[in-house]
Design an enzyme around this catalytic site. Sequence first.
Site, PDB file in Angstrom:
ATOM      1  CE  LYS A  70      -3.644   2.160   2.632  1.00 12.74           C
ATOM      2  NZ  LYS A  70      -4.414   1.986   4.188  1.00 12.74           N
ATOM      3  CB  SER A 100      -7.817   1.042   6.176  1.00 16.25           C
ATOM      4  OG  SER A 100      -8.443   2.120   6.071  1.00 16.25           O
ATOM      5  CB  SER A 156      -7.672   3.985   3.251  1.00 16.25           C
ATOM      6  OG  SER A 156      -6.794   3.390   4.207  1.00 16.25           O
TER       7      SER A 156
END
Length: 489
Positions: A81, A180, A156
């Site tokens: 990420k 997330s 996210s």
Amino acid sequence: MNNISELTLTGASALLKKGAISSRELTQAALERIAALDGSLHAFLHIAADSALEQADAADRQRKASPTDAQPLLGIPLAVKDVLTVSGMPCTCGSKILEGYMPPYTATVVNRLQAAGMVIIGKTNTDEFAMGSSTENSAYGVTHNPWDVTRVPGGSSGGSASAVAARLIPAALGTDTGGSVRQPASFCGVTGLKPTYGRVSRYGLIAYGSSLDSCGVLAHSAQDAAEVYSVMAGPDTLDASSQKIPLKPVSLQAGQDLHGVRIGVPGEYFIAGIQPEVEARVREAIQVLQDLGAEIKQVSLPHTEYAVPVYYLIAPAEASANLARYDGIRFGPRVDGDNLWDVFFRTRGQKFGDEVTRRIMLGTYALSAGYYDAYYGQAQKVRTLIKRDFEQVFRDVDAIACPVAPTTAFPIGAHGDDPLAMYLEDIFTLPANLAGVPGLAFPTGFDGQGLPVGMQLMGRHFDEAGLFKIAHAYQQVTDWHKQSPRLAL
Ligand code: GLN
């Protein structure tokens, strides 16, 4: 070999060990699948093909040199990420304020996985500074859900979840401040772990809410996630909040039952407003756990309803302090002005997106003199009550089972002009972060529209192994985690 890129982590690992495939072939196949499919998913922000192939070749050489060593992660591709730093790769945090920023260091979690031989393929899309539940807040465009590209992948860590679900990659790192890792795992039908706060180093994780942030992993099964977790976790002197508690080994066996495991079902997580199919799939999964021998008990976490207001005071307050460093001087692009204040004002005004700006304003307000006690101070007190709810319940049960989110993946744009509706999506994931306990999400079926439904297990501090054991037992007798979206190649 066909479909080599569709292998799971443990599947690929077994073939690498046998010598049936090489890491170069595996990495090449992942790169090809990304090239074919990521145009419609937009899971990746950066792809590092050359360095990935070099790492793959190095892994192949290492395996040849010591073929009998147990090296479960050697040569397996991994996506990261884009809020975690990898030296040599840009790190944008999904924000224009870090466009072109090249971090000079690598996050501890990535370092450890690279040392174990994992091949870093690239960086995945995220809501700006990990603030969001849909990946729509990325400054670089939305990521699509591979089960239905008109829907969000969650957020996210939506890029990581979409990439794993679409089998572009066998595993990916995410981060979880309020859900997330777990919520995108649930929306995309994959398995995702948020570890205990302090179990996994945050060094190299660009801070959002420092008392809540944790690095997690998304993969195809509890077993695959456990392989990655076991290497990334453990004490790190570079992170002051990392705990010196030794890592409990995760040992997952075939045919393991759940006799002697007590699982609590909290009434507060089955409320009016939850999508009926979500409740149905989660209750069916709880029945499977009972059939496997677990003892199911009703429990209560009475302060759950305060999690949303408490989190949305504490997280923005911490964010407002953490994001003060983006001033146009030290990192990323600068918008020139007439004087220094003008530079700060213009750079921040133009480069931060709307949601990040909203959080900085809310957080600054909650921390300001005169309001601190009424908002931030009060939120901290209620946070303690939420933590105590868990301490109380974990006297009677070993784990808690509940939904991950009240709904399945919603359409892109559904909450576009209603931030509060977006915040309410987080109701079942925020408590674990506020209490610092681990949470594991995994798929338990589909809704009427073919969208994945996830279940969440929460456990005692530092009992990731207990959660993996329950999810693994479930995945031994079900095959929801083996389902894949149909994607046109
Ligand atoms: N959706 C939550 C937020 O917007 C959680 C995000 C996260 O875990 N990074 O803050």
